[in-house]
Design a protein around this motif. Structure first.
Motif, PDB file in Angstrom:
ATOM      1  N   VAL A 132       0.849  -1.193   0.000  1.00  0.00           N
ATOM      2  CA  VAL A 132       0.000   0.000   0.000  1.00  0.00           C
ATOM      3  C   VAL A 132       0.886   1.245   0.000  1.00  0.00           C
ATOM      4  CG1 VAL A 132      -2.045  -1.037   1.035  1.00  0.00           C
ATOM      5  CG2 VAL A 132      -0.245  -0.183   2.523  1.00  0.00           C
ATOM      6  N   ARG A 133       0.538   2.174  -0.879  1.00  0.00           N
ATOM      7  CA  ARG A 133       1.219   3.464  -0.963  1.00  0.00           C
ATOM      8  C   ARG A 133       0.239   4.508  -0.459  1.00  0.00           C
ATOM      9  NH1 ARG A 133       5.833   3.490  -5.207  1.00  0.00           N
ATOM     10  NH2 ARG A 133       6.176   1.260  -5.503  1.00  0.00           N
ATOM     11  N   VAL A 134       0.567   5.103   0.665  1.00  0.00           N
ATOM     12  CA  VAL A 134      -0.401   5.886   1.428  1.00  0.00           C
ATOM     13  C   VAL A 134      -0.034   7.362   1.400  1.00  0.00           C
ATOM     14  CG1 VAL A 134      -1.466   6.211   3.697  1.00  0.00           C
ATOM     15  CG2 VAL A 134      -0.847   3.907   2.927  1.00  0.00           C
ATOM     16  N   LEU A 135      -1.014   8.184   1.009  1.00  0.00           N
ATOM     17  CA  LEU A 135      -0.817   9.633   1.064  1.00  0.00           C
ATOM     18  C   LEU A 135      -0.508  10.044   2.495  1.00  0.00           C
ATOM     19  CD1 LEU A 135      -0.981  12.424  -0.318  1.00  0.00           C
ATOM     20  CD2 LEU A 135      -3.413  12.450   0.278  1.00  0.00           C
ATOM     21  N   ALA A 136       0.623  10.713   2.672  1.00  0.00           N
ATOM     22  CA  ALA A 136       1.067  11.093   4.010  1.00  0.00           C
ATOM     23  C   ALA A 136       1.075  12.596   4.212  1.00  0.00           C
ATOM     24  CB  ALA A 136       2.470  10.539   4.273  1.00  0.00           C
ATOM     25  N   LEU A 137       1.506  13.344   3.189  1.00  0.00           N
ATOM     26  CA  LEU A 137       1.772  14.767   3.365  1.00  0.00           C
ATOM     27  C   LEU A 137       1.597  15.461   2.021  1.00  0.00           C
ATOM     28  CD1 LEU A 137       3.022  17.011   5.276  1.00  0.00           C
ATOM     29  CD2 LEU A 137       5.256  16.294   4.378  1.00  0.00           C
TER      30      LEU A 137
END
Length: 398
Positions: free
Chosen positions: A57-62
């Motif tokens: 999973v590639r998760v929007l962080a910032l």
């Protein structure tokens, strides 16, 4: 007459036969973007039900915006810890940023990564998503060169890339600064061509494989957008976040059939250095502009796609609730019309999205607006109080 074949000839023939055998390529890795800015309870089921088919999973962080500054996504670290898949933090730097403050951007990124680790999250990588114009690629490469030594040496660094960069002589230097890239092939460049062009995406992927000597992934769409009315400039694009603008919206949806054919072709004849596919985005149960997870999983598994719409009835004391059910694995548009044989009806009506025309022996529900019925989903269409409804006499027009 006898023929004798020496050992060296036997070995040569065996080697030739071995080379002629087709060695199947390893399956393409498949991953997911999680792009919601604020997580909800719906993420728990979506993560659980996607785990078997998507490795990472590639998760929007910032995010960094030109006027609004820096903003963090409100993730649920407990759900990510429970999920346990490799986790890549994505940093979104808006393409309209006039410049990148190297020190400030690096500090912001390092802080969010440190905070995630403090919440018990183990990172498998960092991805920078910056839609820079080709003219700004030297400055972008400088930023990445500045960021790389500030990150832990064992933490891979990747970038989201644009097909427009293929023509830039600066692209090799940019790719040299990272460990891998993610080629984004979905965007609304021309509304007449829709959200996605599979043939063009394939050409871009082949071209990227010839330019890059490092692994790359292809970011593919599993969602739709709405084009908002033009307000003096380019039309607005509305996706997972509603834009407060009046006027009729034109919906564009990535076609699962076209994406399935593209993915199958990529598996059969893989571009050089292509490591996998990343689907944008993880669908939640209430995400009206994303494919259902059922359809996304079917595409990922290379399964045949089909919708199967049935009329459903729930009866109690002569009152029938009339609905539609999609028993296939492909999301379906609401049908244009459905008819139900019925007699001696003392009352009937349609529900939102449909209108009703009634004759002595037929109820006809006609679609008023567009909508989608997810694979495995159902929705109410109307109701009727009748002496008799022929449940086998219903018909659905696509």
């Amino acid at each position: 007459m006898r023929f004798y074949i020496g050992l060296s000839a036997v070995l040569a023939i065996a080697s030739w036969l071995s080379a002629c055998e087709r060695t199947p390529a390893p399956p393409l890795d498949q991953q997911l973007y999680i792009w919601q800015r604020q997580w909800t309870p719906a993420h728990e089921a979506a993560l659980r039900d996607s785990r078997a088919d998507f490795s990472t999973v590639r998760v929007l962080a910032l995010q960094a915006f030109p006027q609004a500054g820096w903003s963090r996504a409100r993730i649920d670290p407990a759900l990510l810890r429970q999920d346990g898949r490799p986790l890549i933090a994505v940093i979104r730097l808006d393409g309209q940023l006039k410049s990148l403050d190297l020190a400030q951007a690096t500090a912001q990124i390092l802080q969010v990564l440190d905070d995630w680790r403090g919440q018990g999250l183990t990172l498998a990588g960092v991805e920078i998503d910056h839609d820079a114009g080709s003219a700004r690629l030297p400055a972008y490469a400088e930023f990445l060169t500045h960021l790389r030594p500030a990150l832990p040496p064992s933490l891979p660094l990747s970038i989201t890339a644009l097909p427009a960069w293929l023509d830039s002589p600066q692209l090799p230097a940019l790719l040299a600064a990272v460990d891998s890239s993610v080629l984004q092939v979905h965007a609304v460049s021309d509304p007449r061509r829709g959200l996605f062009d599979a043939d063009q995406a394939r050409r871009w992927a082949d071209a990227w494989g010839r330019v890059s000597d490092k692994p790359f992934y292809l970011a593919l769409p599993a969602y739709g957008v709405a084009l908002l009315p033009d307000s003096g400039g380019a039309p607005g694009v509305e996706s997972e976040v509603a834009i407060p603008r009046r006027g009729e919206r034109r919906e564009l949806l990535a076609d699962p059939q076209a994406l399935s054919q593209l993915a199958s072709g990529l598996r059969g004849k893989r571009p050089e250095h292509l490591a996998g596919l990343i689907w944008f985005r993880l669908p939640l149960a209430n995400d009206r502009r994303a494919w259902s997870l059922t359809t996304l999983r079917a595409v990922a598994r290379d399964e045949p796609l089909s919708s199967r719409l049935d009329v459903s009835f729930a009866a109690q004391d002569g009152l029938y609730d009339i609905g539609l059910a999609n028993r296939g694995n492909l999301d379906s548009p609401w049908p244009a019309r459905l008819t139900v044989k019925a007699r001696d009806c003392v009352g009937a009506d349609a529900l939102a999205g449909y209108t009703l025309q009634q004759t002595p022996d037929l109820l006809t529900f006609t679609r008023l607006r567009d909508g989608r019925l997810p694979a495995g989903g159902q929705r109410a269409v109307g109701w009727a109080r009748c002496a008799n409804i022929d449940q086998g006499g219903s018909h659905v027009d696509p």
